[in-house]
Design a protein around this motif. Structure first.
Motif, PDB file in Angstrom:
ATOM      1  N   MET A 121      41.316  11.252  12.595  1.00 46.44           N
ATOM      2  CA  MET A 121      41.518  10.178  11.645  1.00 46.44           C
ATOM      3  C   MET A 121      40.184   9.818  11.015  1.00 46.44           C
ATOM      4  N   SER A 122      40.173   9.609   9.740  1.00 46.90           N
ATOM      5  CA  SER A 122      38.958   9.147   9.080  1.00 46.90           C
ATOM      6  C   SER A 122      39.192   7.735   8.578  1.00 46.90           C
ATOM      7  N   SER A 123      38.112   6.979   8.502  1.00 50.63           N
ATOM      8  CA  SER A 123      38.214   5.586   8.099  1.00 50.63           C
ATOM      9  C   SER A 123      36.908   5.168   7.458  1.00 50.63           C
ATOM     10  N   SER A 124      36.977   4.168   6.600  1.00 50.43           N
ATOM     11  CA  SER A 124      35.742   3.622   6.053  1.00 50.43           C
ATOM     12  C   SER A 124      35.195   2.599   7.040  1.00 50.43           C
ATOM     13  N   ILE A 125      33.955   2.236   6.866  1.00 52.71           N
ATOM     14  CA  ILE A 125      33.330   1.278   7.776  1.00 52.71           C
ATOM     15  C   ILE A 125      34.069  -0.053   7.745  1.00 52.71           C
ATOM     16  N   SER A 126      34.458  -0.499   6.562  1.00 52.15           N
ATOM     17  CA  SER A 126      35.125  -1.800   6.464  1.00 52.15           C
ATOM     18  C   SER A 126      36.471  -1.808   7.178  1.00 52.15           C
ATOM     19  N   LEU A 127      37.151  -0.676   7.253  1.00 51.22           N
ATOM     20  CA  LEU A 127      38.440  -0.605   7.931  1.00 51.22           C
ATOM     21  C   LEU A 127      38.294  -0.375   9.434  1.00 51.22           C
ATOM     22  N   ALA A 128      37.099  -0.017   9.887  1.00 51.60           N
ATOM     23  CA  ALA A 128      36.880   0.310  11.302  1.00 51.60           C
ATOM     24  C   ALA A 128      36.606  -0.915  12.163  1.00 51.60           C
ATOM     25  N   LYS A 129      36.332  -2.050  11.549  1.00 52.91           N
ATOM     26  CA  LYS A 129      35.990  -3.247  12.318  1.00 52.91           C
ATOM     27  C   LYS A 129      37.126  -3.595  13.276  1.00 52.91           C
ATOM     28  N   GLY A 130      36.788  -3.733  14.543  1.00 48.44           N
ATOM     29  CA  GLY A 130      37.775  -4.070  15.562  1.00 48.44           C
ATOM     30  C   GLY A 130      38.463  -2.872  16.186  1.00 48.44           C
ATOM     31  N   LEU A 131      38.198  -1.663  15.683  1.00 48.91           N
ATOM     32  CA  LEU A 131      38.793  -0.447  16.226  1.00 48.91           C
ATOM     33  C   LEU A 131      37.759   0.318  17.051  1.00 48.91           C
ATOM     34  N   GLU A 132      38.225   1.260  17.851  1.00 50.54           N
ATOM     35  CA  GLU A 132      37.336   2.145  18.606  1.00 50.54           C
ATOM     36  C   GLU A 132      37.761   3.587  18.371  1.00 50.54           C
ATOM     37  N   PHE A 133      36.783   4.494  18.383  1.00 54.00           N
ATOM     38  CA  PHE A 133      37.024   5.906  18.146  1.00 54.00           C
ATOM     39  C   PHE A 133      36.296   6.731  19.193  1.00 54.00           C
ATOM     40  N   ASP A 134      36.856   7.860  19.574  1.00 56.36           N
ATOM     41  CA  ASP A 134      36.180   8.767  20.513  1.00 56.36           C
ATOM     42  C   ASP A 134      34.873   9.276  19.920  1.00 56.36           C
ATOM     43  N   THR A 135      34.915   9.660  18.657  1.00 57.37           N
ATOM     44  CA  THR A 135      33.758  10.208  17.960  1.00 57.37           C
ATOM     45  C   THR A 135      33.588   9.514  16.619  1.00 57.37           C
ATOM     46  N   VAL A 136      32.357   9.208  16.273  1.00 54.17           N
ATOM     47  CA  VAL A 136      32.046   8.628  14.972  1.00 54.17           C
ATOM     48  C   VAL A 136      31.009   9.512  14.305  1.00 54.17           C
ATOM     49  N   ILE A 137      31.222   9.829  13.036  1.00 52.29           N
ATOM     50  CA  ILE A 137      30.256  10.595  12.244  1.00 52.29           C
ATOM     51  C   ILE A 137      29.769   9.688  11.121  1.00 52.29           C
ATOM     52  N   VAL A 138      28.466   9.506  11.048  1.00 54.85           N
ATOM     53  CA  VAL A 138      27.864   8.726   9.970  1.00 54.85           C
ATOM     54  C   VAL A 138      27.221   9.721   9.015  1.00 54.85           C
ATOM     55  N   PRO A 139      27.845   9.970   7.862  1.00 52.70           N
ATOM     56  CA  PRO A 139      27.282  10.942   6.914  1.00 52.70           C
ATOM     57  C   PRO A 139      26.215  10.301   6.028  1.00 52.70           C
ATOM     58  N   ASP A 140      25.379  11.133   5.447  1.00 54.01           N
ATOM     59  CA  ASP A 140      24.385  10.681   4.463  1.00 54.01           C
ATOM     60  C   ASP A 140      23.526   9.533   4.981  1.00 54.01           C
ATOM     61  N   ALA A 141      22.972   9.666   6.172  1.00 56.66           N
ATOM     62  CA  ALA A 141      22.218   8.578   6.803  1.00 56.66           C
ATOM     63  C   ALA A 141      20.769   8.507   6.338  1.00 56.66           C
ATOM     64  N   GLN A 142      20.496   9.008   5.162  1.00 57.19           N
ATOM     65  CA  GLN A 142      19.135   8.944   4.656  1.00 57.19           C
ATOM     66  C   GLN A 142      18.853   7.575   4.038  1.00 57.19           C
ATOM     67  N   THR A 143      17.570   7.290   3.846  1.00 60.94           N
ATOM     68  CA  THR A 143      17.110   5.994   3.361  1.00 60.94           C
ATOM     69  C   THR A 143      17.751   5.600   2.032  1.00 60.94           C
ATOM     70  N   GLU A 144      17.967   6.548   1.142  1.00 60.30           N
ATOM     71  CA  GLU A 144      18.525   6.236  -0.169  1.00 60.30           C
ATOM     72  C   GLU A 144      19.940   5.656  -0.068  1.00 60.30           C
ATOM     73  N   VAL A 145      20.700   6.071   0.925  1.00 61.33           N
ATOM     74  CA  VAL A 145      22.081   5.615   1.088  1.00 61.33           C
ATOM     75  C   VAL A 145      22.144   4.372   1.973  1.00 61.33           C
ATOM     76  N   TYR A 146      21.281   4.304   2.978  1.00 61.54           N
ATOM     77  CA  TYR A 146      21.245   3.177   3.912  1.00 61.54           C
ATOM     78  C   TYR A 146      19.877   2.493   3.845  1.00 61.54           C
ATOM     79  N   PRO A 147      19.595   1.745   2.759  1.00 56.50           N
ATOM     80  CA  PRO A 147      18.315   1.045   2.688  1.00 56.50           C
ATOM     81  C   PRO A 147      18.275  -0.081   3.726  1.00 56.50           C
TER      82      PRO A 147
END
Length: 69
Positions: free
Chosen positions: A1-27
């Protein structure tokens, strides 16, 4: 199952992948810090962070646990 961060609040997942974790995307802002925390704190077993170039400084406290490939 894939989900956006805003929809994941309050849920738990076996595995989480954070894509594009570079400074330009996550200042280093409070809003981005909260979103990244929500994404990473949803994992029960394994988190994978993927990025190109410099990984966001928000993950600096985890630098010893990050494996570069």
């Amino acid at each position: 199952m894939s989900s956006s961060i805003s929809l994941a609040k309050g849920l738990e997942f076996d595995t989480v992948i954070v894509p594009d974790a570079q400074t330009e995307v996550y200042p280093a802002t409070l809003l981005v810090r909260c979103c990244l925390y929500t994404a990473i704190s949803r994992v029960m077993h394994k988190v994978t962070v993927v990025g190109q170039g410099t990984i966001t400084e928000l993950l600096a406290p985890l630098a010893t646990q990050i494996q570069e490939v």
